[in-house]
Scaffold this motif. Structure first.
Motif, short mmCIF file in Angstrom:
data_model
loop_
_atom_site.label_atom_id
_atom_site.label_comp_id
_atom_site.label_asym_id
_atom_site.label_seq_id
_atom_site.Cartn_x
_atom_site.Cartn_y
_atom_site.Cartn_z
N SER A 14 -7.24 5.78 -14.18
CA SER A 14 -7.10 4.85 -15.30
C SER A 14 -6.53 3.53 -14.81
N ASP A 15 -7.12 2.43 -15.25
CA ASP A 15 -6.62 1.11 -14.86
C ASP A 15 -5.25 0.83 -15.43
N SER A 16 -4.79 1.66 -16.35
CA SER A 16 -3.50 1.41 -17.00
C SER A 16 -2.35 2.14 -16.31
N GLU B 113 -1.54 -3.17 -9.03
CA GLU B 113 -2.98 -3.11 -8.75
C GLU B 113 -3.30 -1.98 -7.76
N GLY B 114 -2.42 -1.78 -6.79
CA GLY B 114 -2.63 -0.71 -5.81
C GLY B 114 -2.56 0.66 -6.44
N GLY C 158 5.29 -7.02 -7.35
CA GLY C 158 5.09 -6.12 -8.47
C GLY C 158 3.63 -6.05 -8.91
N ARG C 159 2.98 -7.22 -8.97
CA ARG C 159 1.57 -7.25 -9.36
C ARG C 159 0.70 -6.52 -8.35
N ASP D 216 0.82 -1.21 0.00
CA ASP D 216 0.00 0.00 0.00
C ASP D 216 0.85 1.26 0.00
N ALA D 217 1.92 1.24 0.79
CA ALA D 217 2.78 2.43 0.89
C ALA D 217 3.49 2.70 -0.43
N HIS D 218 4.04 1.66 -1.05
CA HIS D 218 4.68 1.83 -2.35
C HIS D 218 3.67 2.35 -3.37
N ALA D 219 2.47 1.74 -3.39
CA ALA D 219 1.45 2.14 -4.37
C ALA D 219 1.04 3.60 -4.17
#
Length: 227
Positions: free
Chosen positions: A129-131, A121-122, A116-117, A87-90
């Motif tokens: 945007s989902d991308s 996603e986070g 990574g995945r 969460d923190a990285h995201a």
């Protein structure tokens, strides 16, 4: 991904301490904007880290995102450190990344691909945007190979050190705080003094850490012995 392919790097500091928050940082920059002296923050003297962090923050072509994970969140039984690290990285990456960025992050999981995945996603869940971002690669020891991740590790460490310095001032009446790590005798002495004088842990302590529970148990045993 080679070091030259990435334009966003992320890392965290303070995953293991018993005192204070965990801090993640993301740095978005060209390779030319990263100081030559950058390295894994653990290899650098404090004054060097502070100088590099200041240069990065002042550079007009560098964007920095920071996420702070409080002790309350760390102690929440509904989560775990792996999820909090993701969460923190995201959060930090989402603050600076753009849709066409290539992101490399220091893997906070035994599985690089899973970390990574989950970070990807986070970030997507925080963006419109989902991308965003399109490309996230997690690597163990990335702060030793990728200058952008090393830069992020420096920013995260400097930010956490500032948090610890502020806590040291807040709790100055209980003696020196130390580094906040369980292996630091000064930190353990601080916890023992605080618990002995107040009967409870300070708010800056991670109550779920074994160091904290051990200090409380020792204080309780001492009180029973004196009764």
């Amino acid at each position: 991904m080679t070091p030259g392919d990435a334009n966003v790097g992320s890392d965290e500091a303070g995953k293991g301490p018993v005192l204070g928050p965990m801090v993640a940082a993301a740095v978005r920059a060209s390779s030319e904007a990263i100081p030559d002296s950058v390295d894994d923050s653990k290899r650098l003297a404090p004054e060097t880290r502070e100088s590099i962090a200041e240069r990065l923050r002042r550079h007009e072509d560098v964007a920095i995102g920071v996420a702070v994970v409080s002790t309350d969140r760390i102690d929440d039984p509904e989560t775990d450190m792996n999820s909090l690290t993701v969460d923190a990285h995201a959060e930090a990456i989402a603050a600076v990344a753009r849709g066409d960025d290539a992101v490399v992050t220091d893997a906070g999981d035994v599985s690089e691909s899973r970390f990574g995945r989950r970070v990807r996603e986070g970030v997507a869940s925080r963006s419109r945007s989902d991308s965003l971002p399109l490309d996230v690669h997690a690597k163990h020891g990335a702060d030793e190979t990728y200058p952008l991740v090393a830069a992020a590790s420096v920013v995260a460490k400097v930010h956490r050190d500032a948090e610890i310095d502020a806590l040291a001032e807040e709790y100055a009446e209980y003696g020196p705080l130390g580094s906040g790590y369980p292996s630091d005798p000064t930190t353990r002495d601080f916890l023992r003094r605080y618990v002995a004088e107040t009967g409870e842990l300070p708010a800056c302590a991670r109550a779920s850490w074994s160091t904290s529970t051990d200090v409380l148990a020792a204080a309780e045993q001492s009180a029973l012995s004196e009764f």
